[in-house]
Design a protein around this motif. Structure first.
Motif, PDB file in Angstrom:
ATOM      1  N   VAL A   1       0.942  -1.261  -0.029  1.00 17.32           N
ATOM      2  CA  VAL A   1       0.029   0.042  -0.077  1.00 17.32           C
ATOM      3  C   VAL A   1       0.881   1.237   0.065  1.00 17.32           C
ATOM      4  CG1 VAL A   1      -1.679   1.328   1.188  1.00 17.32           C
ATOM      5  CG2 VAL A   1      -1.880  -1.359   1.212  1.00 17.32           C
ATOM      6  N   ARG A   2       0.712   2.107  -0.800  1.00 17.87           N
ATOM      7  CA  ARG A   2       1.479   3.495  -1.100  1.00 17.87           C
ATOM      8  C   ARG A   2       1.208   4.250   0.288  1.00 17.87           C
ATOM      9  NH1 ARG A   2       0.980   8.659  -2.743  1.00 17.87           N
ATOM     10  NH2 ARG A   2       2.507   9.658  -3.740  1.00 17.87           N
ATOM     11  N   GLY A   3       2.269   4.844   0.829  1.00 22.09           N
ATOM     12  CA  GLY A   3       2.110   5.622   1.859  1.00 22.09           C
ATOM     13  C   GLY A   3       1.464   6.971   1.643  1.00 22.09           C
ATOM     14  N   ASP A   4       0.939   7.599   2.542  1.00 26.89           N
ATOM     15  CA  ASP A   4       0.299   8.966   2.352  1.00 26.89           C
ATOM     16  C   ASP A   4       1.141   9.811   2.134  1.00 26.89           C
ATOM     17  OD1 ASP A   4      -2.307   7.827   3.285  1.00 26.89           O
ATOM     18  OD2 ASP A   4      -1.906   8.334   5.289  1.00 26.89           O
ATOM     19  N   ASP A   5       0.795  10.804   1.213  1.00 30.90           N
ATOM     20  CA  ASP A   5       1.265  12.268   0.938  1.00 30.90           C
ATOM     21  C   ASP A   5       0.997  13.082   2.122  1.00 30.90           C
ATOM     22  OD1 ASP A   5       1.861  11.446  -1.508  1.00 30.90           O
ATOM     23  OD2 ASP A   5      -0.075  12.267  -2.472  1.00 30.90           O
ATOM     24  N   LEU A   6       2.177  13.940   2.398  1.00 35.27           N
ATOM     25  CA  LEU A   6       2.152  14.755   3.582  1.00 35.27           C
ATOM     26  C   LEU A   6       2.336  16.452   2.969  1.00 35.27           C
ATOM     27  CD1 LEU A   6       4.630  13.125   6.008  1.00 35.27           C
ATOM     28  CD2 LEU A   6       2.242  12.988   6.111  1.00 35.27           C
ATOM     29  N   ARG A   7       1.913  17.487   3.812  1.00 32.25           N
ATOM     30  CA  ARG A   7       1.937  18.809   3.611  1.00 32.25           C
ATOM     31  C   ARG A   7       2.853  19.397   4.554  1.00 32.25           C
ATOM     32  NH1 ARG A   7      -2.547  23.111   2.011  1.00 32.25           N
ATOM     33  NH2 ARG A   7      -1.314  24.921   2.765  1.00 32.25           N
ATOM     34  N   LEU A   8       3.402  20.397   4.242  1.00 28.83           N
ATOM     35  CA  LEU A   8       3.995  21.184   5.325  1.00 28.83           C
ATOM     36  C   LEU A   8       4.100  22.691   4.593  1.00 28.83           C
ATOM     37  CD1 LEU A   8       6.368  21.485   7.738  1.00 28.83           C
ATOM     38  CD2 LEU A   8       8.252  21.502   5.675  1.00 28.83           C
ATOM     39  N   ASP A   9       3.705  23.577   5.590  1.00 27.56           N
ATOM     40  CA  ASP A   9       3.643  24.998   5.464  1.00 27.56           C
ATOM     41  C   ASP A   9       4.981  25.646   5.725  1.00 27.56           C
ATOM     42  OD1 ASP A   9       1.015  24.941   4.358  1.00 27.56           O
ATOM     43  OD2 ASP A   9       0.085  25.685   5.889  1.00 27.56           O
ATOM     44  N   LEU A  10       5.624  26.374   4.740  1.00 27.01           N
ATOM     45  CA  LEU A  10       7.077  27.011   5.140  1.00 27.01           C
ATOM     46  C   LEU A  10       6.892  28.390   4.870  1.00 27.01           C
ATOM     47  CD1 LEU A  10       9.832  26.191   5.784  1.00 27.01           C
ATOM     48  CD2 LEU A  10      10.508  26.050   3.387  1.00 27.01           C
ATOM     49  N   LYS A  11       7.349  29.087   5.840  1.00 28.10           N
ATOM     50  CA  LYS A  11       7.521  30.597   5.710  1.00 28.10           C
ATOM     51  C   LYS A  11       8.988  30.927   4.982  1.00 28.10           C
ATOM     52  CE  LYS A  11       4.331  31.983   9.453  1.00 28.10           C
ATOM     53  NZ  LYS A  11       4.201  32.818  10.688  1.00 28.10           N
ATOM     54  N   LEU A  12       9.122  31.979   4.139  1.00 32.93           N
ATOM     55  CA  LEU A  12      10.235  32.439   3.798  1.00 32.93           C
ATOM     56  C   LEU A  12      10.635  33.743   3.819  1.00 32.93           C
ATOM     57  CD1 LEU A  12      10.285  30.713   0.184  1.00 32.93           C
ATOM     58  CD2 LEU A  12      11.289  29.950   2.278  1.00 32.93           C
ATOM     59  N   GLU A  13      11.604  34.386   4.132  1.00 33.19           N
ATOM     60  CA  GLU A  13      11.844  35.964   4.049  1.00 33.19           C
ATOM     61  C   GLU A  13      11.751  36.144   2.804  1.00 33.19           C
ATOM     62  OE1 GLU A  13      15.495  36.523   6.012  1.00 33.19           O
ATOM     63  OE2 GLU A  13      14.790  35.899   8.077  1.00 33.19           O
ATOM     64  N   PHE A  14      11.520  37.850   2.556  1.00 34.22           N
ATOM     65  CA  PHE A  14      11.416  38.371   1.235  1.00 34.22           C
ATOM     66  C   PHE A  14      12.320  37.994   0.309  1.00 34.22           C
ATOM     67  CE2 PHE A  14      11.071  41.407  -2.054  1.00 34.22           C
ATOM     68  CZ  PHE A  14       9.842  41.754  -2.274  1.00 34.22           C
ATOM     69  N   ARG A  15      13.574  38.054   0.525  1.00 31.87           N
ATOM     70  CA  ARG A  15      14.716  37.897  -0.283  1.00 31.87           C
ATOM     71  C   ARG A  15      14.884  36.455  -0.509  1.00 31.87           C
ATOM     72  NH1 ARG A  15      16.010  42.546   2.422  1.00 31.87           N
ATOM     73  NH2 ARG A  15      17.232  43.978   1.001  1.00 31.87           N
ATOM     74  N   GLU A  16      14.837  35.558   0.337  1.00 31.92           N
ATOM     75  CA  GLU A  16      14.737  33.944   0.095  1.00 31.92           C
ATOM     76  C   GLU A  16      13.687  33.781  -1.084  1.00 31.92           C
ATOM     77  OE1 GLU A  16      15.752  31.760   4.385  1.00 31.92           O
ATOM     78  OE2 GLU A  16      13.622  32.418   4.032  1.00 31.92           O
ATOM     79  N   ALA A  17      12.498  34.180  -0.877  1.00 36.74           N
ATOM     80  CA  ALA A  17      11.547  33.959  -2.061  1.00 36.74           C
ATOM     81  C   ALA A  17      12.256  34.457  -3.358  1.00 36.74           C
ATOM     82  CB  ALA A  17      10.306  34.687  -1.749  1.00 36.74           C
ATOM     83  N   VAL A  18      12.977  35.702  -3.348  1.00 38.67           N
ATOM     84  CA  VAL A  18      13.310  36.200  -4.543  1.00 38.67           C
ATOM     85  C   VAL A  18      14.417  35.569  -5.133  1.00 38.67           C
ATOM     86  CG1 VAL A  18      14.499  38.343  -5.564  1.00 38.67           C
ATOM     87  CG2 VAL A  18      12.719  38.609  -3.896  1.00 38.67           C
TER      88      VAL A  18
END
Length: 375
Positions: free
Chosen positions: A115-132
């Motif tokens: 049986v395939r394992g479950d998918d998981l979700r993680l919410d991750l915060k980034l600083e402005f320059r990290e996103a850029v």
């Protein structure tokens, strides 16, 4: 009646994948709990996420369009594949297994395969320059991993499994019920082996016979340049481990960008403001301004008016998927008009007012200064 996912995102039913993504980003910015503290915002945010999870996946969207919430709800899941159920007979069996009145031909499916394992979700915060600019980010994710002691079998090392005595290895139990209308057979999953047809002789002490253990794992993930609120990254095979040797699920990382005190983002453009004196605006000047790339010198042309927008080309956000192409940095010029001036400044400004033929008796010299920027 469950809310329609298209209505939640505010898009038509024939909306393209890009239209759905844009609608999600707009709503995610508006209702994210870190930004919107109004009552009901968090629940609204969860609805938006759920709608996007379904409509952004072609297979899940197709099932939703055909079957509605039933096609993607609990038991179906966004990653559910109808190929796992073989035809209408099995669908019928899956729905009605465990209920009487289905006739003697109904049978429960023995669940012995991986049986395939479950998918998981993680919410991750980034600083402005990290996103850029993107880069590597270390995260910690709790998930189920295959027990290393029993190698996922659930059995204590040195022991094995035996045929379930309750169901005789069939994985199901059958009970006949006699009614005035005849005899009916009720078939259900064996409660002892849970449909496997086999039971463990001695449970693994490390995992309690489950074959998997909850562990927290450190991962390094790569954030591509140009990500924004709501961008979703898929990390293959980092979800929960599968049961009975099944493949692990995937990890989905949802990114949320923290606001910056100085910079704002509009698509792939960056916006900021700079304040100069009225003399700098009249005479022009050169000054240093901050950009995401560092300090840079710009030219303020003579006679610059309030709210003039200066453009620094190729100093914005890299285009997601094509980091060589960047947006622009748009700088709005604000002009500070003094509320107090000393005697020497007043004398010089009054001479200038006479040269310009300006009357400054009413409203004071400050009125004259304001008039300079609207000629």
């Amino acid at each position: 009646m469950p809310a329609d996912y298209y209505e939640i995102l505010g898009v038509p039913r024939d909306a393209s994948k890009e239209e759905i993504k844009r609608a999600f980003r707009r709503l995610a910015r508006k209702y994210h709990p870190d930004v919107n503290k109004e009552p009901g915002a968090e629940e609204r945010f969860k609805e938006i996420n759920r709608a996007y999870e379904v409509l952004s996946e072609p297979d899940a969207r197709a099932r939703y369009d055909r079957f509605g919430e039933a096609g993607v709800g609990a038991g179906a899941g966004v990653g559910f594949d109808y190929g796992d159920i073989g035809g209408f007979a099995d669908i019928f069996e899956t729905i009605f297994s465990g209920f009487g009145g289905m006739g003697a031909g109904t049978s429960a499916r023995r669940r012995t395969g991986p049986v395939r394992g479950d998918d998981l979700r993680l919410d991750l915060k980034l600083e402005f320059r990290e996103a850029v600019f993107g880069g590597e980010k270390e995260i910690r994710i709790p998930h189920l991993e295959t027990c290393q002691v029993c190698k996922g079998t659930g059995a204590k090392p040195g022991t094995g499994v035996r045929t379930c005595s309750t169901c005789g290895g069939s994985g199901q139990v059958r009970r006949a019920t006699r009614t005035p209308f005849g005899s009916f057979a009720q078939v259900s999953v064996c409660p002892t082996c849970n449909g496997a047809g086999e039971v463990i002789e001695e449970k693994c002490e490390a995992c309690g016979g489950v074959g998997r253990k909850q562990e927290t794992k450190k991962l390094k993930i790569t954030i591509p340049p140009g990500v924004d609120n709501g961008t979703r990254l898929r990390v293959a095979r980092e979800g929960d481990a599968g049961a009975r040797g099944g493949a692990p699920g995937d990890l989905y990382v949802y990114l949320f960008v923290e606001p910056d005190e100085e910079f704002r983002r509009d698509g792939i453009n960056i916006e900021s403001e700079v304040t100069i004196s009225y003399l700098q605006a009249i005479l022009g000047c050169r000054l240093k301004v901050n950009t995401v790339d560092g300090s840079e010198e710009i030219t303020i042309p003579p006679g610059t008016q309030p709210n003039t927008v200066l453009t620094l080309e190729n100093r914005g956000v890299p285009k997601l998927g094509n980091p060589v192409s960047r947006g622009d940095h748009l700088i709005t010029v604000k002009i500070a008009i003094p509320t107090r001036i000393n005697a020497e400044e007043r004398e010089l400004l009054e001479k200038l007012a006479k040269i310009k033929g300006e009357s400054h008796g009413k409203g004071g010299i400050e009125g004259f200064l304001g008039g300079l920027f609207h000629k």
